[in-house]
Design a protein around this motif. Structure first.
Motif, mmCIF file in Angstrom:
data_model
loop_
_atom_site.group_PDB
_atom_site.id
_atom_site.type_symbol
_atom_site.label_atom_id
_atom_site.label_comp_id
_atom_site.label_asym_id
_atom_site.label_seq_id
_atom_site.Cartn_x
_atom_site.Cartn_y
_atom_site.Cartn_z
ATOM 1 N N GLU A 29 -24.620 7.009 -7.184
ATOM 2 C CA GLU A 29 -23.093 6.922 -6.799
ATOM 3 C C GLU A 29 -22.101 6.626 -7.896
ATOM 4 N N THR A 32 -21.629 10.686 -8.358
ATOM 5 C CA THR A 32 -21.365 11.660 -7.384
ATOM 6 C C THR A 32 -21.377 10.628 -6.089
ATOM 7 N N GLU A 33 -20.335 10.656 -5.167
ATOM 8 C CA GLU A 33 -20.181 10.004 -3.983
ATOM 9 C C GLU A 33 -21.161 10.918 -2.810
ATOM 10 N N THR A 34 -21.459 12.001 -3.216
ATOM 11 C CA THR A 34 -22.334 12.935 -2.378
ATOM 12 C C THR A 34 -23.685 12.592 -1.931
ATOM 13 N N PHE A 35 -24.403 12.395 -3.123
ATOM 14 C CA PHE A 35 -25.623 12.523 -3.170
ATOM 15 C C PHE A 35 -26.580 11.658 -4.348
ATOM 16 N N SER A 36 -27.684 11.239 -4.227
ATOM 17 C CA SER A 36 -28.532 10.942 -5.123
ATOM 18 C C SER A 36 -29.770 11.711 -5.388
ATOM 19 N N PHE A 57 -29.487 9.492 6.617
ATOM 20 C CA PHE A 57 -29.606 10.341 5.615
ATOM 21 C C PHE A 57 -30.820 11.281 5.714
ATOM 22 N N VAL A 109 -29.033 12.682 0.637
ATOM 23 C CA VAL A 109 -27.837 12.937 0.925
ATOM 24 C C VAL A 109 -27.406 12.271 2.480
ATOM 25 N N PRO A 110 -26.523 11.393 2.358
ATOM 26 C CA PRO A 110 -25.898 10.888 1.232
ATOM 27 C C PRO A 110 -26.835 10.170 0.499
ATOM 28 N N GLY A 111 -26.487 9.610 -0.843
ATOM 29 C CA GLY A 111 -27.070 8.935 -1.787
ATOM 30 C C GLY A 111 -27.268 7.114 -1.442
#
Length: 146
Positions: A29, A32-36, A57, A109-111
């Motif tokens: 995070e 990115t705010e979307t995934f890890s 997720f 997703v999400p992370g």
């Protein structure tokens, strides 16, 4: 506005020793705010996790090296190099490495789940495969042992 590439070279990235495997964070995070995106690698044969599921997720796996058995919804799936596997929300799954271990990427997703592994790495070796240790930590990260 111009962005900047996020680059993690072969020997870089935050790494945690989980006993049966090592996790290396490639994107979290902070990036990115979307995934890890993480990489798991190890030489241990056998279970690398306990049976568990996630309500909030999805997890995807891409095998880079070695032979693994991913048991998803009770169905064992053999996975060698080049195999991609998506585990839907609310689906029990586990991972077991074949002889010599191996290496795979995990996309969440999400992370956020990578934080659980970083915390487990601070506990005694192999806490990731200990249902008692895992249950206490996992509850905070939507990783419910089943």
């Amino acid at each position: 506005m111009t962005g900047h590439a996020h680059v993690v070279t072969k020997d870089a990235g935050r790494t945690v020793d989980l006993g049966v495997a090592r996790m290396r964070v490639l994107a979290d995070e902070g990036v990115t705010e979307t995934f890890s995106l993480t990489e798991f690698a190890g030489e241990a044969e056998g279970p690398w996790t306990v049976p568990h599921l996630h309500h909030g997720f999805e997890e995807s796996f891409f095998v880079l090296e070695g032979e693994f058995t991913f048991t998803v919804g009770g169905e064992p799936l053999a996975a060698g190099p080049g195999t991609y596997l998506l585990v839907p929300k609310d689906t029990a799954h586990t991972i077991s490495a074949g002889r010599g271990g191996g290496r795979f990427l995990t996309l969440m997703v999400p992370g956020g789940l990578e934080k659980m592994f970083l915390e487990l790495g601070e506990l005694p070796p192999n806490a990731v495969t200990d249902p008692v240790a895992r249950k206490e930590v996992s509850a905070r990260y939507d990783s419910i042992p089943v």
